[in-house]
Design a protein around this motif. Structure first.
Motif, short mmCIF file in Angstrom:
data_model
loop_
_atom_site.label_atom_id
_atom_site.label_comp_id
_atom_site.label_asym_id
_atom_site.label_seq_id
_atom_site.Cartn_x
_atom_site.Cartn_y
_atom_site.Cartn_z
N ALA A 102 53.36 -22.52 -19.27
CA ALA A 102 51.97 -22.42 -18.83
C ALA A 102 51.21 -23.73 -18.97
N GLY B 288 49.59 -15.52 -19.10
CA GLY B 288 50.23 -16.75 -19.52
C GLY B 288 49.22 -17.74 -20.04
N GLY B 289 48.06 -17.74 -19.42
CA GLY B 289 47.03 -18.68 -19.84
C GLY B 289 46.33 -18.16 -21.07
N LEU C 203 47.64 -17.63 -14.15
CA LEU C 203 47.87 -17.68 -15.58
C LEU C 203 46.92 -16.74 -16.30
N SER D 130 52.19 -18.66 -26.63
CA SER D 130 51.96 -18.83 -25.20
C SER D 130 53.26 -19.26 -24.55
#
Lengths: 791, 351
Positions: free
Chosen positions: A27, A216-217, A211, A23
């Motif tokens: 984030a 990104g999340g 995100l 990740s």
């Protein structure tokens, strides 16, 4: 719809081994920051409940350490629960460091002495809550409570928003936080506070969505459609929040339910001043109770006196040292003498739902019978207070009270009080008294020597037409107060209600050297017509009082006489005979006696009294109300205007979609579909130039990589359909393709464009769709769109 | 309701297009179906490409002009294949081709033909000149005197030759492919602007790219590939292709777009002379041919824009200031096309 990478982690799987894509480093921190900002923006509304801003730093430290901890846990990909536990640990440690450092290990870990140290702080906090009016002065106990409370909320919001993947639900935590000041502050949290909280919430939602959609999340993806729906619901909710207060009686302003407007049962009476202000502003009467008395004169029921001015505001004096238990006999010498002399009034009080730790009684109570529970009393004030949870709720009791026969002559004869006679708490004044208070007092009592004349001058000054009775007018934040700052504001504003009048008179009396205190209770009520004939001293006439009769008045101490009540508030209560000004023909500053016994028709009075009594307050209240109405309406209009483009654009899309769904001719459908795609592109910043042919436009998007693969093919199909519809001979067959497929193409292109646009352009496209405002000149009438598809 | 209105409007549009159409002098036969049309075009272009390497754009434009019933002016430096292109195009079609090499001493009668006294029959007989052919290749047209040039140009416009008071119709299709050399100005009579207007399009060949030039060296070494070119379409097919182009639909929006381009050239600050109405007519015809070549039976604004430079540039006269500023007609046309708004769907789409 979009070409999304598959096989993304599900929320449950995060943190548990396996081959996870790494990740992005920022984030976890982004979400933590968003939560911290949202919580702090909401917590800022506590200003006004807590005095000043000093507490905010401590709260910020707490929230930031919690968020740093949870962010760290996420960064290290620890299981979600660990993050919450780490956050909890951070909460404990930061609170320890700030408040309980001396008793802790290393300053942050609770030690054996910590709980012992915690106790007095919690005691402090409880006392503050009970005795002070918002905004309360911030002591360590209150600050600790605020830190723990806000910290727990932050933890809740964080847990909901990130590990549980429900950022929208996390708004509940923020709502809970915001509702505390909304309930407590008399004027709710106001537009700015509401907007700050809303901005925080939107930031949280935005980050979460960004995100999620940007990869990104972790976890579930929210589609653009969901965002649109969410913003639609949010807009509707916002509009409802703005409009509803206008429709619901009892709201005078504001975007949030106001504490003083919520009728959640009876007043608790924990804080006499707050209860009073709230009671008076309640739209309807409630909390009715009755009392039957054989008194000849209208009777004030006193609940408690406020005499302690050390905290820069009035509060009940500590009920400690000279507390006496048992109220069968309140054996103060003066009172007992009068009792023996037979100057006795019998009053039977039925409190019904009125709940307060202080027992209602006419002054001066000598014997109380029939009250359930444990009661104690203070000889210096004759306040009667329930012990260990005893309250006045549903009590029926009888009070035998005495009342000295006071006349002007007796009072006039009173000498200035020697300070040794009364407790210093009754004559203390803060050092930093505002100049306007001392100056006014000096002017009013200038040249008068006798305490009685000074008191009368003060009362006359306050009852003069220059002052306007209003429960609403100056209810800016913190005006439900009696401290000297508010008194100064009151003298400036010359508008307020009984608390302000009483506090002002009491303070000015102290400046004049007369010991004083503020009594809180009920003004004389209305006779119900019932008469009980079983009273010891004759018939008992029944009266009723309710929340509208809540009242405050000053009591001044006259040496050799005792405590004497005055009535500086115009149009409320009854002016006792001794406190009535003697009408002297040549003194225009003294108004006529405008008082009337309640329940009787008011005698005709002079114009001055008219304006003082009823003429002015109503317009003033109206003005305030209408100003609030107008500002709310203006806010609604502004918001409506802001949302109009969004709504219009949405309607246009809907119209096109329904036109397609309704199976319009292929030609019209093709045009609508293409125009919708072009408009969307324009909203998101890829405007088709007026000089650009559809092909050139598509080519440009293609070359720039804005569309590719499936979306490019979809755009190409749309373009071909449009070209055939727009330029081919009318008798040629309609363009191929069914409308459902066409709209799917539109959606494909839209999703792709939104994916490429970035959140800023998406947001701009949502609230300021450029396509609404562009008019490309073409055709004889300068329209590029079929009129039926134009909103 | 929709349909009725559509039909009613369609009627007016059709009559409009008839007015705009090429008129009665052209072939009236049935047009080819689009598929056949496309096929025939493909054959012609393939044949041309065996001779002219890497100039498919020029070949396409030449074909466009042929199908649009216009005349083509090939202008470029010597040796880039102007004449070769003209001859190849002529050879791919099974039709009569004449070539006129223009020289300063060429007379009008050398072009149109002369009436000669036949002593046997005691009367004048008309001997048709080289202009009586389906395709006339006029080499170095700017070397001829103005008088001779104008004789040819009259034929081009009128599609007929008048000698001694008698008019002789020219064949259909009729196309003049003229070449001229812009560099060598010595001893030339440049075409007057008004006469350049009669050419539908001017094409600059330009140099071939590296690969095409190398290939050219290979294929042209021993024997000219032109020899191997065989006709791939008949005259009749060409007539029917022309008819197909004529039937291509032009929507009002595209007409408006075309006219707007023309008007923009007239108002353009850098131009002394803008595009004439005849230029508009030819621009639209060329656009129709382009649409047909692209397999469409309707014209897009893109078609108009794509031929605008070739059709308009040679007709425009630049302001002296613009010339000194380094502008040329092509860049002006490009800027005009970039500025004219594109019409959307026409109102007939509305209910």
């Amino acid at each position: 719809m979009l070409e999304r990478p598959t096989g993304r982690r599900t929320p449950g799987a995060s943190g548990r081994g396996g081959s996870r894509p790494p990740s992005p480093g920022f984030a976890p921190w982004l979400m933590s920051t968003a939560v911290a900002v949202a919580v702090l923006l909401t917590a800022a509304n506590l200003h006004g409940v807590l005095e000043g801003w000093s507490w905010l730093f401590q709260v910020a430290v707490t929230v930031c350490s919690i968020e740093a901890a949870t962010g760290l846990a996420r960064r290290l990909d620890w299981p979600p629960l660990t993050g919450a536990l780490l956050g909890l640990a951070a909460l404990v440690m930061s609170v320890n460091a700030m408040f309980l450092a001396p008793t802790s290990f290393l300053g942050i870990i609770p030690g054996p002495g910590t709980f012992a140290a915690l106790d007095p702080m919690l005691e402090d906090a409880r006392d503050t809550v009970i005795s002070q009016v918002a905004p309360v002065l911030v002591n360590n106990g209150i600050a600790l409570a605020a830190c723990v409370g806000v910290g727990l909320i932050a933890l809740l919001v964080d847990t909901l928003a990130v590990p549980l993947q429900m950022p929208a639900i996390s708004g509940l935590g923020l709502f809970g936080l915001a509702s505390v000041p909304a309930m407590i502050k008399p004027n709710s949290i106001g537009a700015a506070g509401f907007l700050a909280a809303a901005a925080g919430y939107l930031l949280l939602l935005g980050c979460a969505h960004w995100l999620a959609s940007d990869g990104g999340g972790r976890g579930r993806l929210a589609s653009a459609e969901q965002l649109r729906r969410a913003s639609g619901i949010a807009a509707a909710g916002l509009a409802a929040a703005l409009v509803l207060p206008l429709a619901i009686p009892g709201f005078s302003s504001g975007l949030f339910p106001e504490g003083s407007r919520l009728n959640w049962g009876s007043p608790t009476g924990l804080n006499p001043v707050v209860s009073l202000g709230d009671n008076l502003r309640r739209p309807g009467a409630f909390g009715r109770m009755t009392y039957a008395t054989d008194a000849e004169e209208p009777l004030y029921l006193r609940s408690v006196t406020l005499e302690n001015l050390t905290g820069a505001r009035w509060s009940p004096s500590a009920f400690g040292g000279n507390k006496r238990t048992g109220i069968d006999e309140l054996d103060v010498p003066g009172v007992q003498n009068l009792l023996a002399a037979g100057e006795v009034t019998t009053t039977r009080i039925s409190t019904a739902s009125f709940t307060s730790p202080w027992l209602l009684a006419p002054y001066a109570p000598a014997q109380v019978s029939g009250a359930r529970g444990q009661w104690s009393w203070d000889p210096s004030t004759l306040n009667i207070r329930g012990e260990s949870g005893t309250t006045t709720a549903n009590q029926d009791y009888e009070v035998r009270s005495v009342k000295p026969q006071l006349t002007r002559d007796v009072l006039r004869a009173a000498e200035p009080t020697n300070n040794a006679v009364v407790d210093p708490v009754f004559s203390e004044l803060p050092d930093n008294m505002p100049a306007i208070v001392t100056d006014t007092a000096a002017t009013v009592i200038n040249g008068l020597d006798s305490p009685y004349e000074q008191a009368m001058a003060i009362q006359t000054y306050l009852r003069a037409p220059g002052f306007v009775y209003s429960e609403q007018a100056p209810v800016e934040g913190g005006y439900d107060q009696s401290g000297f700052e508010v008194v100064a504001a009151f003298l400036e504003e010359k508008s307020g209600y009984c608390i302000h009048y009483a506090a002002t008179m009491a303070i000015m009396a102290r400046i004049a050297g007369i010991p004083s205190r503020m009594a809180v209770g009920y003004a004389p009520g209305r006779p119900t017509g019932s008469v009980f004939d079983d009273g010891p001293g004759g018939d008992l006439k029944e009266f009723e009082v309710d929340s509208r009769d809540a009242h405050a008045w000053p009591e001044l101490f006259f040496s050799g006489v005792g405590w004497v009540a005055f009535e500086p508030t115009p149009s409320r209560g009854v002016l006792p005979a001794y406190a009535q000004a003697q009408t002297t023909p040549g003194s225009p500053t003294q108004p006529e006696d405008v008082l009337r016994p309640t329940g009787q028709p008011r005698p005709a009075t002079g114009a001055a009294a008219e304006s003082a009594e009823s003429g002015s307050p109503a317009p003033a209240e109206d003005a305030v109300l209408s100003r609030q109405l107008w500002s709310t309406a203006a806010a609604a209009v502004v918001l409506g205007l802001l949302l109009t483009p969004l709504v219009l654009r949405g309607r246009r899309t809907n119209r096109r979609r329904t036109a397609l769904a309704a199976g319009g001719t292929g030609r019209r459908a093709a045009v609508a579909a293409w125009v919708e795609a072009v408009d969307t592109a324009e909203d998101l910043g890829w405007a088709a130039a007026a000089t650009e042919t559809p092909r050139a436009f598509q080519q440009r998007l293609d070359d720039a990589g804005v569309v590719s693969g499936r979306s490019a093919a979809a755009l190409s199909r749309l373009r071909a359909g449009y070209e055939r519809a727009a330029y081919a001979a009318p008798e040629t067959p309609a363009p191929d393709g069914d409308n459902a497929a066409r709209w799917t193409d539109v959606e494909t292109v839209k999703d792709r464009l939104q994916e490429r646009a970035g959140w800023r352009r998406r947001l701009a496209g949502l609230f300021w769709p450029a396509s609404l405002f562009s008019r490309r000149p073409s055709g004889a009438d300068g329209r590029r769109d079929d009129p039926s598809y134009l909103a | 309701m929709d349909t009725q209105q559509d039909m009613a409007e369609a009627g007016t549009i059709r009559s409009n297009s008839a007015e705009l159409g090429q008129g009665a002098e052209l072939g009236q036969g049935e047009g080819l179906a689009l598929a056949e049309f496309h096929d025939a075009c493909g054959r012609i272009r393939a044949a041309i490409e065996t001779v002219i390497d890497g100039k498919s754009e020029a070949a396409r434009l030449a074909l466009t002009v042929l199908l649009a019933q216009g005349h083509l002016l090939l202008e470029d430096v010597p040796g880039v294949g102007k004449t070769m292109l003209a001859k190849t195009l002529a050879k791919t079609i099974d039709c009569s081709v004449h070539r006129i090499q223009f020289t300063p001493d060429l007379l009008p009668s050398d072009v149109t033909g002369v009436s000669i006294y036949n002593q046997d029959k005691h009367r004048f007989e008309f001997r048709p000149g080289p202009v009586f052919a389906n395709i006339v290749i006029g080499d170095e047209i700017n070397r001829a005197s103005a008088k001779t040039q104008s004789a040819l140009l009259e034929c081009m416009e009128e599609h007929q030759v008048t000698v001694d008071g008698t008019s002789y119709s020219l064949d259909t299709p009729f196309m003049v492919i003229a070449t001229q050399n812009p560099i060598e100005m010595e001893g030339t009579y440049p075409l007057p602007e008004a006469q350049r207007d009669r050419f539908m399009a001017r094409i600059s060949m330009g140099y071939p790219d590296l690969r095409a030039e190398m290939e050219m060296l290979e294929t042209h070494q021993s024997v000219s590939p032109l020899v191997a070119v065989r006709p791939v379409v008949t005259v009749d097919e060409v007539r029917r292709m022309v008819a197909t182009v004529r039937d291509v639909y032009v929507s009002p929006a595209v007409k408006e777009y075309t006219v707007n381009i023309g008007r923009a050239t007239r108002d353009h600050p850098h131009l002394r002379l803008g595009a004439s109405p005849r230029a508009m007519l030819q621009l639209l015809r060329a656009a129709k041919a382009t649409a047909a070549l692209n397999g469409r039976d309707f014209v897009l604004p893109d078609d108009v824009a794509s031929v605008a430079e070739a059709v308009l540039a040679h007709r425009l006269i630049l302001d002296r200031k613009a010339v000194t500023a380094g502008e040329d007609a092509s860049s002006v046309v490009a800027s005009v096309v970039a500025k004219v708004p594109v019409g959307g769907e026409s109102r007939r789409v509305s209910p």
